[in-house]
Design a protein around this motif. Structure first.
Motif: not given
Length: 493
Positions: A7, A9, A78, A187, A189, A238, A351-352
């Motif tokens: 993941l 960030l 994500g 996030l 992408k 995103q 977002q998470l």
């Protein structure tokens, strides 16, 4: 071969010290060495590897050199999952023959490919890492600060990668959520490789796919429908972010901001419809919605910049009016940069939280056994949405400009419900019913444009107050007629 599950960030550099302090202070956290890494990415002039969805890299640290090839993977929300092959190397040029033969497509000519390889871009950064045990899983957290370099151009790197070394994927999210409670993040992408190809001019411009209606699962599963709606909203959010970063055109920016807000609203509606909107997540949505209030005036004024002839007609003073509008729009855009949103802790936290819900849905953690089949579920949502509109603007009431402004969000959300489930219905009936309400939404934006024009020209030498009153009265008359006709239309569900 390793299967990389991670993941990513993004964060802003002013929070670097706070992140290091946070990760050092976590229980079951073991700091690793700080390393300087240089990375060269290779491909052919025709981008053969890129066409195979492969990435080839040589990474050098203080005591090692290795080549890595990554093959096609998946991204859900994500979470990135991608097979990779790592081989120690004794030189600075790739040796493709060292990779296992099964890596390559059947048609690959490895010798020819080797001869054509060239360095396309570099990513050079300092990596500070930690091994953190959480919920019985081991996660490597890598904090990278540096730059992508291609064609003399530089793009900064400031990102956190959470890679699963052992255990459950959910551990990545739970650790990331803990970080997001203390540091504003979002996030990530785009991988470093994607950013490198983009900077080198080897990727087409990002495009936002036009979606008339969301493509729902063919088996009409409610769980799968929830997954599709969440994934669509998170993915488009995103993509729109990336487009806003790269777009300088003011009118296009206004449209993108509107679409970003539509994604946020659609995601909130989806969680509410499926009974998943808890108080913490609702607070995150409310904070972001509040921060996006500038979109109303931006939408309205951009109508005039987009089609000045349509709104101003043959007025000879339009050359005086348009600069006033342009200045106001510029101020709105400059004062509402994405970086302002990214500083909101709630932005990354939301977002998470959405990615966590998506992961739980994909894993079957949400039991939706009490819901009807999808068609009945959608009918219920459509009817509920329609009833709210009837209550907001009853047919017996006369509505003025202020009344319409006050129902704008409710109308927008009702239109979004139809967007989410519209493909379940016959197109002719659906479009005939929705068209007047979409026209009313545009009418509300136009009313807003007239009101803002009145304020902008108040202190100028341009006096268009009487003309604006006539335009507003004329538009209101047409909207009232359209609204009352639309309220008499037979719903399509």
């Amino acid at each position: 071969m390793d299967a990389e599950i991670e993941l990513k960030l993004f964060m802003q550099s002013q929070h670097n010290d706070l992140l290091v302090k946070l990760l050092n202070g976590m229980s079951d956290s073991t700091p690793q060495n700080i390393t300087s890494l240089t990375n060269k990415y290779f491909d052919t002039a025709k981008l053969q590897l890129r066409s195979w969805k492969m990435g080839l890299r040589i990474r050098k640290g203080e005591n090692f050199t290795e080549q890595t090839i990554k093959t096609a993977g998946t991204v859900s929300g994500g979470i990135h999952s991608r097979p990779e092959y790592n081989v120690p190397l004794s030189q600075d040029k790739p040796e493709l023959a060292l990779f296992p033969k099964e890596v390559w497509p059947e048609e690959a000519d490895i010798d020819a490919l080797q001869a054509e390889l060239t360095c396309v871009f570099e990513t050079n950064f300092t990596r500070q890492a930690w091994h953190i045990y959480i919920e019985g899983s081991l996660v490597e957290v890598a904090f990278d600060v540096g730059k992508v370099i291609a064609n003399g151009e530089v793009d900064p790197i400031c990102e956190i990668e959470f890679e699963l070394l052992a255990g459950e994927t959910s551990a990545l999210l739970h650790l990331a959520i803990e970080v997001a409670k203390h540091i504003p993040v979002r996030l990530g992408k785009a991988s470093k490789a994607q950013r490198g190809y983009h900077l080198a001019g080897h990727l087409p411009a990002i495009a936002l796919e036009q979606i008339d209606y969301i493509c729902l699962p063919t088996d009409k599963s409610l769980s799968k429908t929830l997954e599709v709606l969440l994934e669509t909203g998170i993915e488009r959010w995103q993509v729109i972010e990336a487009l806003l970063i790269d777009t300088n055109d003011i009118v296009q920016q206004a449209k993108l901001w509107s679409q970003l807000r539509a994604c946020v609203r659609l995601l909130r509606l989806t969680l509410m419809q499926f009974g998943l909107l808890n108080s913490d997540v609702l607070t995150h949505f409310d904070v972001i919605e509040q921060k996006l209030q500038f979109i109303e005036p931006l939408q309205s004024l951009s109508l005039l910049l987009d089609e000045p002839q349509k709104l101003l007609g043959k007025r000879i003073d339009k050359t005086q009016i348009i600069p006033l509008v342009q200045q106001s729009v510029n101020e709105l855009v400059l004062n509402q940069r994405l970086s302002c949103l990214w500083q909101l802790p709630e932005y990354g936290q939301l977002q998470l939280a959405l990615v966590e819900l998506l992961l739980k849905t994909a894993n079957g953690s949400h039991q939706l056994v009490d819901y009807p089949e999808l068609g009945l579920f959608a009918n219920h949502l459509q009817q509920d949405s329609w009833q709210k509109i009837v209550d907001l603007m009853p047919i017996s009431a006369a509505m003025d400009s202020l009344d319409y402004q006050q129902v704008a969000q409710g109308l927008d959300e009702s239109i979004l419900v139809g967007f989410a489930y519209g493909e379940l219905y016959q197109s002719d009936d659906r479009e005939a019913f929705r068209a007047p309400w979409q026209d009313l939404a545009l009418g509300i934006q136009t009313l807003g444009c007239y009101q803002l024009l009145a304020k902008l020209t108040e202190q100028s030498e341009v006096d268009i107050s009487d003309w604006l009153q006539d335009k507003e009265a004329s538009l209101l008359f047409a909207m009232e007629h359209s609204r009352k006709s639309a309220l008499n239309n037979q719903p399509y569900w």
